[in-house]
Design a protein around this motif. Structure first.
Motif, PDB file in Angstrom:
ATOM      1  N   HIS A  96       2.978 -11.369  -4.775  1.00 31.85           N
ATOM      2  CA  HIS A  96       3.010 -11.660  -5.547  1.00 31.85           C
ATOM      3  C   HIS A  96       1.172 -12.369  -5.518  1.00 31.85           C
ATOM      4  N   ARG A  97       0.124 -12.446  -4.595  1.00 32.49           N
ATOM      5  CA  ARG A  97      -0.960 -13.196  -5.031  1.00 32.49           C
ATOM      6  C   ARG A  97      -1.336 -12.074  -5.433  1.00 32.49           C
ATOM      7  N   ARG A  98      -1.581 -11.649  -4.846  1.00 31.00           N
ATOM      8  CA  ARG A  98      -2.727  -9.557  -5.343  1.00 31.00           C
ATOM      9  C   ARG A  98      -2.283  -9.763  -7.324  1.00 31.00           C
ATOM     10  N   LEU A  99      -1.119  -9.870  -7.949  1.00 33.83           N
ATOM     11  CA  LEU A  99      -0.549  -9.441  -9.083  1.00 33.83           C
ATOM     12  C   LEU A  99      -1.376 -10.990  -9.765  1.00 33.83           C
ATOM     13  N   MET A 115      -4.843  -4.410 -12.660  1.00 32.09           N
ATOM     14  CA  MET A 115      -4.113  -5.125 -13.407  1.00 32.09           C
ATOM     15  C   MET A 115      -2.955  -4.121 -13.140  1.00 32.09           C
ATOM     16  N   LEU A 116      -3.128  -3.302 -13.744  1.00 30.41           N
ATOM     17  CA  LEU A 116      -1.949  -1.829 -13.887  1.00 30.41           C
ATOM     18  C   LEU A 116      -1.528  -1.327 -12.953  1.00 30.41           C
ATOM     19  N   ALA A 117      -2.431  -1.652 -12.755  1.00 33.97           N
ATOM     20  CA  ALA A 117      -2.646  -0.881 -11.167  1.00 33.97           C
ATOM     21  C   ALA A 117      -1.722  -1.139  -9.864  1.00 33.97           C
ATOM     22  N   GLU A 118      -1.800  -2.508 -10.149  1.00 33.66           N
ATOM     23  CA  GLU A 118      -1.217  -3.803  -9.092  1.00 33.66           C
ATOM     24  C   GLU A 118       0.513  -3.634 -10.061  1.00 33.66           C
TER      25      GLU A 118
END
Length: 229
Positions: A187-190, A202-205
């Motif tokens: 969730h931190r990466r998002l 963002m879409l790849a994540e």
């Protein structure tokens, strides 16, 4: 104690929405197990109500995907198989990627980053306490908040239905699915990708997050069923 016994009688004239809320909670907390039959007669007797509002509540939860009606058999709590899990996350992937694209186009709403940071702190708190039900709810609250940032009532409604089915998956598997510390890291990466402003990243994540969730839930389902394949 059975699911019916966990239902609380209503002292005031209830509505189908109130009954649906209580029944939903009892399904998601495991009081009613996946595959268990729901008796409208027993529910109405337990709640001290006529069957009409109970039937409406059951129909509402069937529309949400938490209950399934089988002709000549009755109504049952759904037991999501691997194909169902994949389909739920297919829907979530579409909704959340569209919401992210809309936020990127319109700009990040004021206060969104702070709200998501607060949810992240709650996720870490519940993870450390090994409180899986609360962690699961905060997990979905994080995604719900990101979808709501798109300010699209229809996207939010679609996510709400998918969120109920997601909670059913997560509550069924508890720590088989939620493996610390990935709940915080993912969730931190998002959040970082959202604030970074690179839509493609963002879409790849989101794709990575959804794929990992499907893999984890599928593995948890097979562990629960004793299928190591």
């Amino acid at each position: 104690m059975t699911g019916v016994e966990n239902m609380v009688p209503l002292s005031l004239r209830g509505t189908s929405a109130v009954i649906a809320d209580q029944l939903r909670e009892r399904i998601l907390d495991g009081s009613f197990a996946p595959g268990e039959q729901i008796s409208e007669v027993q529910l109405a007797a337990r709640l001290g109500m006529s069957r009409g509002p109970v039937r409406e509540a059951v129909q509402r939860l069937a529309q949400e995907g938490l209950l399934a009606s089988h002709r000549n058999r009755g109504v049952f709590v759904v037991d999501l198989d691997v194909g169902d899990i994949e389909d739920v996350y297919r829907g979530r992937r579409a909704v959340e990627k569209e919401a992210a694209s809309t936020v990127h186009e319109r700009g990040i709403p004021a206060g969104l980053a702070e709200r998501l940071e607060g949810i992240l702190r709650n996720i870490e708190l519940h993870m450390n306490a090994r409180d899986w039900p609360k962690l699961a709810r905060e997990d979905l609250h994080f995604h719900e908040t990101m979808v709501e940032a798109a300010q699209s009532p229809r996207l939010s409604r679609m996510f709400s239905t998918l969120a109920a089915e997601t909670m059913l998956c997560m509550s069924a598997f508890d720590d088989r699915y939620i493996r610390p510390p990935t709940a915080v890291e993912e969730h931190r990466r998002l959040l970082d990708r959202l604030l970074g402003g690179d839509l493609a990243e963002m879409l790849a994540e989101i794709d990575r997050h959804m794929s990992h969730s499907v893999d984890s839930l599928t593995r948890a389902r097979r562990e629960r069923d004793g299928d190591g394949s």
